[in-house]
Structures are given as C-alpha cells and as structure tokens.
Design a protein around this motif. Structure first.
Motif, PDB file in Angstrom:
ATOM      1  N   VAL A 300       0.795  -1.094  -0.043  1.00 22.07           N
ATOM      2  CA  VAL A 300       0.044  -0.032  -0.045  1.00 22.07           C
ATOM      3  C   VAL A 300       0.790   1.236  -0.079  1.00 22.07           C
ATOM      4  O   VAL A 300       0.641   2.128  -0.586  1.00 22.07           O
ATOM      5  N   ALA A 301       2.090   1.261   0.946  1.00 25.99           N
ATOM      6  CA  ALA A 301       2.941   2.471   0.760  1.00 25.99           C
ATOM      7  C   ALA A 301       3.734   2.787  -0.301  1.00 25.99           C
ATOM      8  O   ALA A 301       3.917   3.873  -0.964  1.00 25.99           O
ATOM      9  N   ALA A 306       5.642   5.570  -5.580  1.00 27.64           N
ATOM     10  CA  ALA A 306       6.088   5.671  -6.719  1.00 27.64           C
ATOM     11  C   ALA A 306       5.435   6.708  -7.561  1.00 27.64           C
ATOM     12  O   ALA A 306       5.859   7.095  -8.423  1.00 27.64           O
ATOM     13  N   ASP A 307       4.428   7.119  -7.023  1.00 26.14           N
ATOM     14  CA  ASP A 307       3.788   8.394  -7.847  1.00 26.14           C
ATOM     15  C   ASP A 307       4.414   9.569  -7.330  1.00 26.14           C
ATOM     16  O   ASP A 307       4.383  10.367  -8.477  1.00 26.14           O
ATOM     17  N   LEU A 351      10.001  -6.887  -0.014  1.00 26.86           N
ATOM     18  CA  LEU A 351       9.231  -7.413  -0.939  1.00 26.86           C
ATOM     19  C   LEU A 351       7.947  -6.599  -1.364  1.00 26.86           C
ATOM     20  O   LEU A 351       7.387  -6.376  -2.440  1.00 26.86           O
ATOM     21  N   GLY A 352       7.361  -6.182  -0.273  1.00 33.77           N
ATOM     22  CA  GLY A 352       5.967  -5.203  -0.625  1.00 33.77           C
ATOM     23  C   GLY A 352       6.231  -4.114  -1.211  1.00 33.77           C
ATOM     24  O   GLY A 352       5.417  -3.730  -2.156  1.00 33.77           O
ATOM     25  N   LEU A 353       7.362  -3.516  -0.853  1.00 38.50           N
ATOM     26  CA  LEU A 353       7.496  -1.904  -1.573  1.00 38.50           C
ATOM     27  C   LEU A 353       8.063  -2.413  -3.251  1.00 38.50           C
ATOM     28  O   LEU A 353       7.277  -1.744  -4.046  1.00 38.50           O
ATOM     29  N   SER A 354       8.699  -3.316  -3.506  1.00 38.89           N
ATOM     30  CA  SER A 354       9.331  -3.642  -4.875  1.00 38.89           C
ATOM     31  C   SER A 354       8.027  -4.439  -5.830  1.00 38.89           C
ATOM     32  O   SER A 354       7.784  -4.001  -6.746  1.00 38.89           O
ATOM     33  N   PHE A 355       7.567  -5.499  -4.907  1.00 36.44           N
ATOM     34  CA  PHE A 355       6.450  -6.247  -5.653  1.00 36.44           C
ATOM     35  C   PHE A 355       5.103  -5.627  -6.081  1.00 36.44           C
ATOM     36  O   PHE A 355       4.468  -5.704  -7.000  1.00 36.44           O
ATOM     37  N   GLY A 356       4.941  -4.179  -5.148  1.00 37.99           N
ATOM     38  CA  GLY A 356       3.803  -3.495  -5.200  1.00 37.99           C
ATOM     39  C   GLY A 356       3.915  -2.770  -6.515  1.00 37.99           C
ATOM     40  O   GLY A 356       2.810  -2.448  -7.018  1.00 37.99           O
ATOM     41  N   GLN A 357       4.939  -2.397  -7.175  1.00 40.05           N
ATOM     42  CA  GLN A 357       5.109  -1.641  -8.187  1.00 40.05           C
ATOM     43  C   GLN A 357       5.550  -2.503  -9.698  1.00 40.05           C
ATOM     44  O   GLN A 357       5.985  -2.008 -10.476  1.00 40.05           O
TER      45      GLN A 357
END
Length: 439
Positions: A300-301, A306-307, A351-357
């Motif tokens: 979510v973060a 990224a935006d 993983l969440g940070l990279s996988f999220g985008q």
C-alpha cells in the motif's frame, strides 16, 4: 472511486466504475495466490515424505520444489492455447475453460495416492496435474489489470499498480492459516494420510467464487464494450512476439529481483526451516503470516511513493535494497526464532515495496493492439525466470555451499533488474511518459 468515464468518457463506459475492476482484480489474484501457496506449503510439509519416501529429506524437498516449478514452465504454453480460445470463442469461454482446468487439476492432486501405493505413477500424476495448474494460470488472464492501468489517472498510476499485488500476501495468509488449523487439529499421521488433501478442496471453492465474480464483469455488455473500445483484445501470439520481442524481454527481466525475493522470503525459508531449524514449520507459518501483514502495508505504501518519485527510480532503489538484503540477511536466517522473524519481516517489507510496483512494468511500451497478449506473455516469462526455480536453486546452493550462496543467487537477480531498468530507461528516452510506465 472514480468511474472509467472520468478518464475516457465514451459509450457505455459511464456505467463501469474503477471500483468494479478493482474488485475483480483483487478476487482473481487472491484466488490465484491462495492456490499457489496451498501447493507450495504441501511441497514442504507433505510431498517430500508422501511422494519421495525413497529419497533423503534434502533430495525429497528438492524434487518437490522441481515439481512446484513445473507450473511456471507450463504457464506460457497455457497462454498460447487459451489465447486462441479467447480469439475464437470469447473471453468468457476462455476464463471458464481455464478455471475448469485449474479446478480439475487441483481436485485430481487431492486424490493422488502416495508413492508406496502406486510408485512412479503417483509422481508422474503429480507432475501432470501441476502442469495443468500452470497452464490454467496462464489461461486465466482476463485483462483486468491492464484495463485498470489504462484508466488510472497519471498521478495515481503507482496506486493502481499495487492493487493486483495485494493478492499475494492475502493468499499466503489464507493458505498458512488453513494449514495451521489442520495440523493443530489432526495428528501427524492423520494429516499425512488425509488432512493435507482438504486445502485442495478449499481451493476449488475459492476459485468457483472467483470465477463467478470475474465472469459477472467480463461477460457484461459494459465490459465487452470497454475492452473493445480500449482495443484490449487478444492478438496472434507469434505476431505479438515478433513485434514486441525486445519489450517482452525487458518486461520479463525487470522484476527478476522482486520475484526471486518473493520465493526467498516465502517458499525457500519454509524448506530450510523444515530441514534444519529446531522449531516446527507450523510455528514458522505464524511468522510468515506476520510478515505478510507487513507486506500488505508495504504494498500500500509503495503506491504514493512511486507516484511521487516515478516507478523507474523507485524500482531501481528497491533493486539496490534487495542487493543489500541479499548480502546481509541470509546469515540472519540461522540465528534462531529472532533471526527468522527479522529475515521474514524485513524481507516482506522490501518485497511489498518492490512487488507493489512490479505489476506489468513497461506495458505502456507495447503497441495498444498487442498489449493484451504481450502483457500476458511478459508476466508468464517473468514468473518463470524470476520465481519458478528460485526455491530449488536457493535450497540446492545452500545445501552445497551454505546460506551465503542463496544470498549470492538473489544478488544476481538484483543486478539483472538494475541492468534491465537501465536498458528500459535508455530505450524510452525519446518517450519520457513511458519511463513512468503504467502497471
């Protein structure tokens, strides 16, 4: 939630809300990852003993991880087959047929007798049905993620990119919780005899719900018109590959670090814990659930970050962070429960940070007429190269050379990602809007 008509007000689009697309994407991806983790956990808890009693514990685990990888090899084949079904009979028929194959293969796995009953026929059957699952995953692509991306406002693309990725930690939480319940409710003998089969039946129920939820939208007149107007239609795979081969390669290798890390913090440590740690795997599944919760927060973060900074710079920073994780954290895994918790929690945050985008990165580089098929093929190849054999390779290296070698393997993925991102940036220098590619 913004309606599709706000970004592209044509025809029936005024009747389609982005929230409807979001629901379809999240349900579909959660069902897919739940199915994956049910098989992955069984590959650690069940199959080494049930299918390979003649092998050592390490060899049995490696054999099970090879079978796990077969689904990723079969995915591109499924994509080619079901793309033709889509072109001839429509998206609804394709989705129904793919999920029917998935359900049939999954139920068949639940009925496979052990090696002691049928010998090598049992192993061959498991391989066949695992490939059936993989082909079905390739065929279950419905274009919802691309549709969501194309209707994302320019300043919210990162937020839209993360939505499909939420299915991974949610699927892991569901699968881990189910196995925890079964193993604590049954004796080890009961679980290995019949208890392990129940999760595969639950998969069927989840996928039936997902099927009807997605079909309700995919076959509706509003969505048919929207797919048609956005030109999100299946094209001839060979033509697509011939016209988009370079961007397909870049798209497949860009998330290599992320997808390798995906298995390095989920499946690989399960296998290592099962073989070498003092506590049982069920205790570790609780740690995985905690890590997955942190992963949801990190996904979510990732959107607002990224935006603000752009997806290419953000993914480059994540790849460098994964390289640092690869150097430092494998040794932490051997430091008992505290080390395992630190490894999983920090791994899931990263993983969440990279996988999220990483979802569909570079898809905006495809010609619109090729985007539907090219995005599907790119995802298949990315998972096959980045994640398919990661548990097998990491465990084999660890058993031969030590945990540091698994870190070196992950480090190589991070380097590949940085190279691919640099090539992507150079390729699209003449089109600055594509450097912040839509998911």
């Amino acid at each position: 939630m913004q309606s599709v008509s706000e970004s592209q007000p044509r025809g029936s689009r005024e009747h389609v809300n982005v929230s409807d697309i979001v629901i379809g994407v999240v349900i579909g991806r959660t069902a897919e990852f739940f199915d994956f983790f049910v098989f992955a956990i069984a590959s650690v808890l069940v199959f080494p003993k049930y299918m390979f009693p003649f092998a050592s514990p390490v060899a049995g685990m490696l054999y099970a991880f090879l079978i796990l990888a077969l689904a990723f090899v079969a995915r591109p084949v499924g994509t080619l087959i079901f793309t033709e079904v889509d072109r001839r009979y429509g998206r609804g028929t394709k989705l129904t047929a793919a999920l029917f194959l998935l359900g049939t293969s999954t139920v068949a796995i639940a009925f496979i007798p052990g090696y002691e009953q049928e010998g090598w026929l049992s192993i061959a059957s498991l391989c066949l049905f695992r490939m059936g699952q993989g082909a079905a995953f390739g065929g279950s692509w419905d274009g919802m993620s691309s549709l969501l991306a194309m209707n994302a406002p320019k300043d919210r693309r990162g937020r839209m990119a993360l939505i499909p990725q939420l299915g991974a930690p949610l699927g892991l939480i569901m699968a881990s919780g189910l196995y925890i319940y079964l193993t604590t409710s049954l004796t080890e003998e009961e679980f290995l005899s019949f208890g392990w089969r129940y999760p595969f039946f639950v998969v069927i129920g989840i996928n039936i719900v997902a099927l009807f939820a997605r079909l309700r939208m995919v076959i509706s007149d509003e969505f048919k018109t929207l797919f048609s107007e956005t030109e999100l239609s299946p094209g001839p795979p060979l033509t697509t590959v011939r016209e988009e081969w370079w961007d397909i390669i870049l798209g497949a290798f860009t998330p290599l670090a992320t997808l390798a890390l995906f298995h390095m913090v989920t499946v690989f440590p399960m296998g290592w814990i099962m073989l070498h740690a003092e506590q049982d795997l069920i205790s570790f599944l609780f740690i995985e659930i905690i890590g997955a919760v942190f992963g949801v927060g990190a996904i979510v973060a990732s959107g607002p970050i990224a935006d603000k900074y752009g997806r290419v710079p953000f993914l480059s920073a994540c790849a460098m962070a994964i390289a640092g994780f690869a150097v430092i954290f494998p040794a932490v895994l051997s430091m008992g429960v505290i080390g395992e918790t630190l490894y999983v929690v920090f791994g899931f945050i990263l993983l969440g940070l990279s996988f999220g985008q990483s979802s569909g990165f570079g898809a905006s580089g495809f010609a619109l007429k090729n985007r539907y098929t090219a995005s599907n093929l790119t995802a298949d190849l990315a998972w096959m190269f980045g994640a398919g054999f990661a548990p097998f390779v990491a465990l084999a290296l660890t058993e031969s050379l030590g945990l540091w070698s698994a870190g070196a393997y992950l480090l190589s993925g991070a380097i590949c990602t940085l190279v691919a991102l640099n090539l992507f940036r150079r390729r699209h220098d003449d089109h600055p809007h594509e450097s912040d590619a839509r998911p």
